[in-house]
Design an enzyme around this catalytic site. Structure first.
Site, PDB file in Angstrom:
ATOM      1  N   CYS A 156     -33.708  -3.986 -43.430  1.00  0.00           N
ATOM      2  CA  CYS A 156     -34.674  -3.252 -42.609  1.00  0.00           C
ATOM      3  C   CYS A 156     -34.158  -3.400 -41.179  1.00  0.00           C
ATOM      4  O   CYS A 156     -34.320  -4.462 -40.583  1.00  0.00           O
ATOM      5  CB  CYS A 156     -36.083  -3.811 -42.744  1.00  0.00           C
ATOM      6  SG  CYS A 156     -37.254  -3.014 -41.607  1.00  0.00           S
ATOM      7  N   CYS A 211     -37.153  -3.886 -38.384  1.00  0.00           N
ATOM      8  CA  CYS A 211     -37.963  -5.104 -38.330  1.00  0.00           C
ATOM      9  C   CYS A 211     -37.548  -6.065 -39.441  1.00  0.00           C
ATOM     10  O   CYS A 211     -36.521  -6.740 -39.288  1.00  0.00           O
ATOM     11  CB  CYS A 211     -39.473  -4.804 -38.306  1.00  0.00           C
ATOM     12  SG  CYS A 211     -40.115  -3.712 -39.578  1.00  0.00           S
ATOM     13  N   SER A 212     -38.282  -6.148 -40.531  1.00  0.00           N
ATOM     14  CA  SER A 212     -37.913  -7.105 -41.587  1.00  0.00           C
ATOM     15  C   SER A 212     -38.535  -6.752 -42.921  1.00  0.00           C
ATOM     16  O   SER A 212     -38.769  -7.624 -43.745  1.00  0.00           O
ATOM     17  CB  SER A 212     -38.367  -8.514 -41.192  1.00  0.00           C
ATOM     18  OG  SER A 212     -39.779  -8.506 -41.018  1.00  0.00           O
ATOM     19  N   CYS A 213     -38.832  -5.463 -43.140  1.00  0.00           N
ATOM     20  CA  CYS A 213     -39.493  -5.036 -44.366  1.00  0.00           C
ATOM     21  C   CYS A 213     -38.731  -5.528 -45.595  1.00  0.00           C
ATOM     22  O   CYS A 213     -37.498  -5.444 -45.641  1.00  0.00           O
ATOM     23  CB  CYS A 213     -39.618  -3.516 -44.413  1.00  0.00           C
ATOM     24  SG  CYS A 213     -40.570  -2.859 -43.028  1.00  0.00           S
TER      25      CYS A 213
END
Lengths: 198, 224
Positions: free
Chosen positions: A102, A105-107
């Site tokens: 991602c 962000c950090s999905c």
């Protein structure tokens, strides 16, 4: 006259203040804090995803269902929930290797893999895996020849991805429980391969 | 938003510090931040799009220099005030200062039983689109060259680039409008494949492709 400067409050102090405040305001139950910690430290984690992979390796009709509708097939094993509402499973083959990120962000698919590891959330990984995936994978110890296409999946919307690695050789007739032990977290992100029987 | 968070293709971030396994949380404050965020988020106080937008609007140097959960702490502090759950002064003081009830109508405090139930139920924002799908699998599309200051999920590295629709994921609430509290504006979401050469030119590796999930509004048709 210059304004007095204050050192920034530490994150520990800041979260303590918020927790206290939210509890005092009756917006948060302290037992909920403990329960959430329990859920995210113990109840979800890559072992869930490994069970999905092991089942797909052992059962070809499950594998078909998993590739056709990842959400429904994963739900058969009970791994539903936040950040896993819409799952697509990506099959690694002899000609295609899949890897996820991602960049924004950090999905990450929480119900099957838990919370992401630190490296997945770093600028270093997020910046480079979309630009030079084969080189990054080589740094992870995974050298792929040019004959294999590398597909990077940037999970920038509501879909979450899980890589279905190829079943290791020499595992014919293995039970799901035995196969489970070969599945690594990195192999389900795409930055590694499963363990081999030796 | 053209913020520093939009890392794809940027340089200079150093080596990837991989470890085979690590604890879920490295510090106690991280575990607390995560738990408090979940405990408030699951009440429906905010949507994920608002949280992402808030993080993106952090002081840019701080974003780059902070540990991951400090970014969650930022949006937590931001949104509990923005949503009227508490006041900024109370966050600073760490205790209730006003006697009157503040807060968004309809926020129900979570019970312990709610935690796992709400987690496993998830928060799908799949919803019927207002218009029929414009594209189908196999179509050539060009990602828009737009530079909104608001939250968007079209990274800079793909803007203006030519791709191919490889999946139709169905329709979902639109991140850009949801993040601004401007409504769902549901629309089709597609997986679009970009060849590495298209994105990176001469720097591209061989036989590499990048797939992005793009809302219909991000895409323009390309003549066959």
């Amino acid at each position: 006259m210059s304004e007095p400067t204050q050192p920034p409050k530490s994150p520990a102090l800041r979260i303590k203040a918020i927790e206290t405040l939210m509890i005092e305001r009756d917006l948060l139950d302290p037992k909920v804090v403990d329960e959430m910690i329990e859920i995210f430290e113990h109840r979800v984690g890559p072992r869930n995803g490994a069970k999905v992979v092991a089942k797909a390796w052992a059962d070809s009709t499950y594998r078909e269902r998993l590739l056709k509708d990842g959400t429904a097939a994963i739900a058969e094993l009970g791994y539903t929930g936040g950040q896993g509402e819409h799952m697509v499973v990506l099959e690694n083959t002899l000609s295609v290797h899949n890897v996820c990120v991602c960049t924004l962000c950090s999905c990450y698919p929480w119900p099957t893999l838990g919370l992401p590891p630190t490296w997945y959330k770093t600028a270093a990984y997020r910046s480079r895996i979309v630009a030079e995936p084969r080189a990054v994978l080589a740094e992870f110890g995974l050298s792929l020849p040019d004959s294999i296409e590398v597909r990077v999946w940037d999970s920038n919307a509501e879909i979450r991805y899980l890589v279905l690695p190829m079943r290791p050789r020499g595992t014919e007739g293995w039970s799901e429980e035995r196969l489970l032990e070969l599945v690594t977290r990195d192999s389900m992100i795409g930055t590694g391969l499963p363990k081999t029987p030796d | 938003m053209n913020g520093v968070h939009d890392f794809g293709g940027t340089h200079g971030h150093g080596p990837i510090r991989w470890s085979e396994s690590e604890p879920v949380f490295h510090e106690d404050w991280e575990r607390k931040v995560c738990a408090v965020v979940m405990g408030v988020w699951f009440t429906g106080a905010w949507c994920a799009d608002e949280a992402r937008s808030s993080m993106e609007n952090m002081n840019q140097s701080e974003y780059l220099g902070s540990p991951y959960y400090a970014r969650w702490l930022h949006f937590l502090e931001d949104l509990i005030v923005k949503k009227g759950l508490v006041t900024a002064q109370e966050v600073e003081a760490g205790r209730v200062l006003t006697s009157g009830a503040t807060g968004q109508a309809g926020i129900a405090k979570l019970t312990v039983e709610d935690c796992w139930a709400f987690f496993t139920a998830g928060g799908s924002i799949a919803m019927a689109a207002e218009l029929p799908a414009r594209f189908e699998v196999g179509d050539s599309v060009r990602a828009k060259n737009f530079h909104p200051k608001h939250h968007t999920r079209l990274p800079r590295y793909a803007r203006g680039k030519l791709g191919t629709v490889v999946m139709d994921h169905g329709s979902f609430g639109f991140s850009d409008t949801r993040a601004q509290g401007l409504g769902d504006r549901p629309q089709q979401l597609y997986s679009v494949r970009f060849e590495a050469e298209e994105l990176w030119g001469e720097s591209a590796g061989r036989r590499e492709a990048i797939h992005l999930d793009l809302y219909e509004e991000y895409l323009d048709p390309v003549a066959a």
